[in-house]
Design an enzyme around this catalytic site. Structure first.
Site, PDB file in Angstrom:
ATOM      1  N   GLY A  60      29.572  37.482  36.871  1.00  0.00           N
ATOM      2  CA  GLY A  60      29.313  38.190  38.128  1.00  0.00           C
ATOM      3  C   GLY A  60      28.275  39.296  38.067  1.00  0.00           C
TER       4      GLY A  60
ATOM      5  N   LYS B 282      37.308  47.997  44.561  1.00  0.00           N
ATOM      6  CA  LYS B 282      38.373  47.871  45.576  1.00  0.00           C
ATOM      7  C   LYS B 282      39.397  48.961  45.247  1.00  0.00           C
ATOM      8  CE  LYS B 282      37.806  42.928  46.332  1.00  0.00           C
ATOM      9  NZ  LYS B 282      38.414  41.586  46.164  1.00  0.00           N
TER      10      LYS B 282
ATOM     11  N   ASP C  80      38.551  44.902  40.784  1.00  0.00           N
ATOM     12  CA  ASP C  80      39.551  44.495  41.776  1.00  0.00           C
ATOM     13  C   ASP C  80      40.905  45.038  41.320  1.00  0.00           C
ATOM     14  OD1 ASP C  80      40.967  43.166  43.734  1.00  0.00           O
ATOM     15  OD2 ASP C  80      40.669  41.184  42.924  1.00  0.00           O
TER      16      ASP C  80
ATOM     17  N   GLU D 177      29.913  46.077  35.415  1.00  0.00           N
ATOM     18  CA  GLU D 177      30.766  45.125  36.140  1.00  0.00           C
ATOM     19  C   GLU D 177      30.200  44.887  37.532  1.00  0.00           C
ATOM     20  OE1 GLU D 177      33.244  43.199  35.979  1.00  0.00           O
ATOM     21  OE2 GLU D 177      34.762  43.839  34.541  1.00  0.00           O
ATOM     22  N   ASP D 178      30.445  43.707  38.073  1.00  0.00           N
ATOM     23  CA  ASP D 178      30.093  43.447  39.469  1.00  0.00           C
ATOM     24  C   ASP D 178      31.093  44.123  40.398  1.00  0.00           C
ATOM     25  OD1 ASP D 178      32.154  41.797  38.612  1.00  0.00           O
ATOM     26  OD2 ASP D 178      31.416  39.990  39.600  1.00  0.00           O
TER      27      ASP D 178
ATOM     28  N   ARG E 291      26.294  32.745  44.293  1.00  0.00           N
ATOM     29  CA  ARG E 291      25.981  33.961  43.535  1.00  0.00           C
ATOM     30  C   ARG E 291      24.555  34.421  43.829  1.00  0.00           C
ATOM     31  NH1 ARG E 291      29.879  34.759  39.481  1.00  0.00           N
ATOM     32  NH2 ARG E 291      30.826  32.880  38.647  1.00  0.00           N
TER      33      ARG E 291
ATOM     34  N   PHE F  40      37.740  39.718  50.260  1.00  0.00           N
ATOM     35  CA  PHE F  40      36.997  38.839  49.356  1.00  0.00           C
ATOM     36  C   PHE F  40      35.517  38.864  49.725  1.00  0.00           C
ATOM     37  CE2 PHE F  40      35.439  34.658  47.899  1.00  0.00           C
ATOM     38  CZ  PHE F  40      35.725  34.811  46.558  1.00  0.00           C
TER      39      PHE F  40
HETATM   40  P1  5GP Z   1      39.900  42.419  38.081  1.00  0.00           P
HETATM   41  O1  5GP Z   1      40.212  42.137  36.645  1.00  0.00           O
HETATM   42  O2  5GP Z   1      39.440  43.837  38.337  1.00  0.00           O
HETATM   43  O3  5GP Z   1      41.039  42.023  38.987  1.00  0.00           O
HETATM   44  O4  5GP Z   1      38.787  41.400  38.510  1.00  0.00           O
HETATM   45  C1  5GP Z   1      37.468  41.528  38.179  1.00  0.00           C
HETATM   46  C2  5GP Z   1      36.737  40.205  38.372  1.00  0.00           C
HETATM   47  O5  5GP Z   1      37.313  39.410  39.398  1.00  0.00           O
HETATM   48  C3  5GP Z   1      35.331  40.486  38.839  1.00  0.00           C
HETATM   49  O6  5GP Z   1      34.461  40.686  37.737  1.00  0.00           O
HETATM   50  C4  5GP Z   1      35.006  39.248  39.659  1.00  0.00           C
HETATM   51  O7  5GP Z   1      34.496  38.241  38.822  1.00  0.00           O
HETATM   52  C5  5GP Z   1      36.342  38.807  40.223  1.00  0.00           C
HETATM   53  N1  5GP Z   1      36.541  39.286  41.618  1.00  0.00           N
HETATM   54  C6  5GP Z   1      37.350  40.277  42.041  1.00  0.00           C
HETATM   55  N2  5GP Z   1      37.268  40.465  43.372  1.00  0.00           N
HETATM   56  C7  5GP Z   1      36.353  39.561  43.807  1.00  0.00           C
HETATM   57  C8  5GP Z   1      35.799  39.278  45.110  1.00  0.00           C
HETATM   58  O8  5GP Z   1      36.108  39.876  46.160  1.00  0.00           O
HETATM   59  N3  5GP Z   1      34.876  38.282  45.161  1.00  0.00           N
HETATM   60  C9  5GP Z   1      34.492  37.568  44.051  1.00  0.00           C
HETATM   61  N4  5GP Z   1      33.595  36.621  44.238  1.00  0.00           N
HETATM   62  N5  5GP Z   1      34.993  37.816  42.815  1.00  0.00           N
HETATM   63  C10 5GP Z   1      35.900  38.814  42.695  1.00  0.00           C
END
Ligand code: 5GP
Length: 182
Positions: free
Chosen positions: A49, A136, A108, A104-105, A170, A157
């Site tokens: 991402g 988030k 979440d 990081e992108d 992407r 999302f």
């Molecule tokens: P976390 O471990 O913080 O729950 O998730 C991080 C990863 O989940 C991000 O690097 C991304 O790849 C994916 N992710 C989380 N939220 C979103 C979203 O709203 N859209 C997309 N496309 N990917 C997400």
């Protein structure tokens, strides 16, 4: 590109324009330049991402820097985190004694960031900070703050600018959010 795109019959609305993203990337880079003056940080992009964000960010940064990548897997092609993070591609660089900036992108649940934090701290870096284009805030449960955040967003999302919808889209220049179902 229009303000709404339809993906598998689901509308996604323009949320953060390409211009706003680029402006914010420049601000983040300026902050990093100030904070790392005289140092040589290693930027670590978290694949897939962050590939566009890190590319834009490091081209705005002027401090000497190195770049490496790691890849985690937690989502597969799903929209909701599986809750389990595993390493799919390891780092190639020596972390010990270095200033590390993880790119990081989006943060979440914060599970990925916490996993990366533990993994990198175990190798004794001189310092460790995180930059995430999106956060988030209401969901993220991280034990330490994300030092550089592009935009705080609600728990929706989003796709584009590196973020995928089942591996596609992407390559959108802007960020779009899924329209809530009526
Ligand atoms: P976390 O471990 O913080 O729950 O998730 C991080 C990863 O989940 C991000 O690097 C991304 O790849 C994916 N992710 C989380 N939220 C979103 C979203 O709203 N859209 C997309 N496309 N990917 C997400």
């Amino acid at each position: 590109m229009s303000d709404t795109i339809v993906v598998n019959n689901e509308p996604f609305d323009l949320y953060i324009s390409a211009v706003r993203i680029q402006d914010r990337v420049k601000e983040l880079a300026a902050q990093i330049d100030r904070d790392y003056a005289g140092k040589v940080p290693i930027f670590i992009g978290v694949l897939n991402g962050s590939f566009i964000f890190i590319g834009d960010l490091v081209r705005e940064v002027t401090v000497d820097c190195e770049i490496d990548f790691m890849k985690l897997s937690s989502y597969g092609d799903a929209k909701i985190s599986s809750g389990q993070v595993k390493m799919v591609k390891e780092l190639n660089c020596q972390v010990a004694g270095r200033d590390i900036i993880v790119v990081e992108d989006i943060v979440d649940t914060g599970l990925s960031v916490e996993y990366i934090r533990k993994h990198i701290l175990a190798e004794n870096p001189a310092s460790l900070r995180f930059v995430s284009l999106l956060l988030k805030k209401d969901i993220a449960k991280t034990t330490a703050p994300i030092e550089y955040v592009g935009f705080e967003i609600p728990p929706e999302f989003v796709i584009g600018y590196g973020l995928d919808n089942a591996q596609k889209l992407r390559n959108l220049k802007a960020i779009y959010r899924q329209r809530p179902r009526a």
